[in-house]
Write a protein that holds these residues in place. Structure first.
Motif: not given
Length: 343
Positions: A128-129, A150, A153, A159, A162, A246
């Motif tokens: 899902w991220r 970002s 998250l 990280s 992505r 989240i």
């Protein structure tokens, strides 16, 4: 508190020391951003993409040395400040010129595209991220949205990879769309207003929306820019909802790594958008803040590039490219169908 207030010279010395620590890394990020902007203006390549690639080229600077703290500061704090200042570009007064059905269509496009990305992400092997990151950037405002999402998250060792991959993907696709979509508008014989709506509702980055719109006509350019602002205005509510989700997920999972209910940069975005909508911010100040926002985001993405290993980014894989492409096609087909229905 009392001792801090009674010793202002100590606080000044501490601030100077902190500035001294951050200065080398921040200056390197600025140099990369300025270089990217110069090359962008002379060779017609998106500045965000150039800043990213140039940052990756000097990624050794973030591994060790005096630049490390400042690069981290640029990639986090300057990023959030840049996103907050985006709020000055949102004006509800201008958006009132669009009819309610069209605004509803644009908002539905944003929400459905994010939902679609979260739904199909697992089919491409992504959790899902990454799905939220790519879908949010496609649905809202490209690289700027990717960096804002970002920031909320949960962090892990991948990280930055992505984020870099998403920024590169949406920037390249946005540039392709800037060239291809006006041809599609002409082929479908859409009038200037409908064509402007389609371009503003589907192209990822603001700069490419403006370029595509005004390549057709002034009316198409104005309409495309206005429609794009509606999508930009969705950044704050989407980030807020995502942050709440989240937090809820982290609470159920027993994790203490939860974002705040309303991140500070989102509060800044909302406040500036409200002030802009009520005409409180003078035009000159709004223009300056908008330019500052663009520079801060450019500096931040240069810093993110410096913190990234290109081999690790490449390992994200072809399925990630396919996911961004599918999300891009989805919003284009959805908006085209909606425009034809409203017409």
């Amino acid at each position: 508190m009392a001792s801090a207030l009674s010793n202002p010279s100590g606080r000044i010395a501490e601030a100077r020391a902190q500035i001294g620590v951050l200065f080398p890394g921040v200056m390197m990020s600025i140099i990369v951003a300025v270089t990217a902007k110069f090359l962008s203006e002379h060779y017609g390549t998106p500045a965000m993409l150039l800043a990213l690639l140039l940052g990756i080229a000097v990624s050794f600077l973030s591994e060790e040395g005096k630049a490390v703290p400042g690069i981290g500061f640029s990639s986090r704090t300057l990023l959030r400040l840049g996103v907050a200042l985006l709020g000055v570009r949102v004006s509800m007064t201008l958006m009132a010129g669009l009819n309610i059905q069209l605004v509803a269509l644009i908002i539905a496009g944003v929400v459905l595209t994010i939902g679609f990305g979260l739904l199909v992400g697992p089919l491409f092997g992504h959790k899902w991220r990454f799905s939220l990151l790519t879908a949010g950037s496609v649905a809202i405002c490209g690289a700027s949205a990717a960096m804002a999402i970002s920031a909320i998250l949960p962090r892990d060792e991948r990280s930055e990879e992505r984020l870099i991959f998403t920024v590169v993907g949406v920037t390249v696709l946005s540039t392709v769309a800037m060239i291809v979509y006006p041809i599609l508008v002409s082929t479908l014989q859409m009038d200037d207003f409908a064509g402007g709506v389609f371009l503003g509702a589907t192209i990822h980055d603001v700069a490419q929306v403006v370029g595509a719109g005004f390549s057709i006509s002034e009316q198409a350019g104005d309409t495309a820019t206005l429609v794009k602002l509606v999508r930009v205005a969705m950044l704050a509510p989407i980030v807020l909802v995502a942050s709440l989700a989240i937090r809820h997920y982290a609470a159920e999972d027993g994790s203490d790594k939860r974002p705040p209910i309303l991140p500070g940069f989102v509060i800044g975005f909302i406040v500036l958008a409200a002030l802009s909508s009520f005409g409180v911010i003078p035009t000159a100040v709004a223009d300056f803040a908008g330019q500052t926002s663009r520079w801060l985001l450019l500096i931040a993405i240069a810093a993110v590039g410096m913190k990234t290993n290109l081999k690790q980014v490449a390992s994200v894989g072809g399925a990630a490219i396919a996911l961004i492409v599918v999300e891009t096609i989805f919003i284009a087909v959805l908006m085209l169908t909606g425009i034809m229905f409203l017409s």
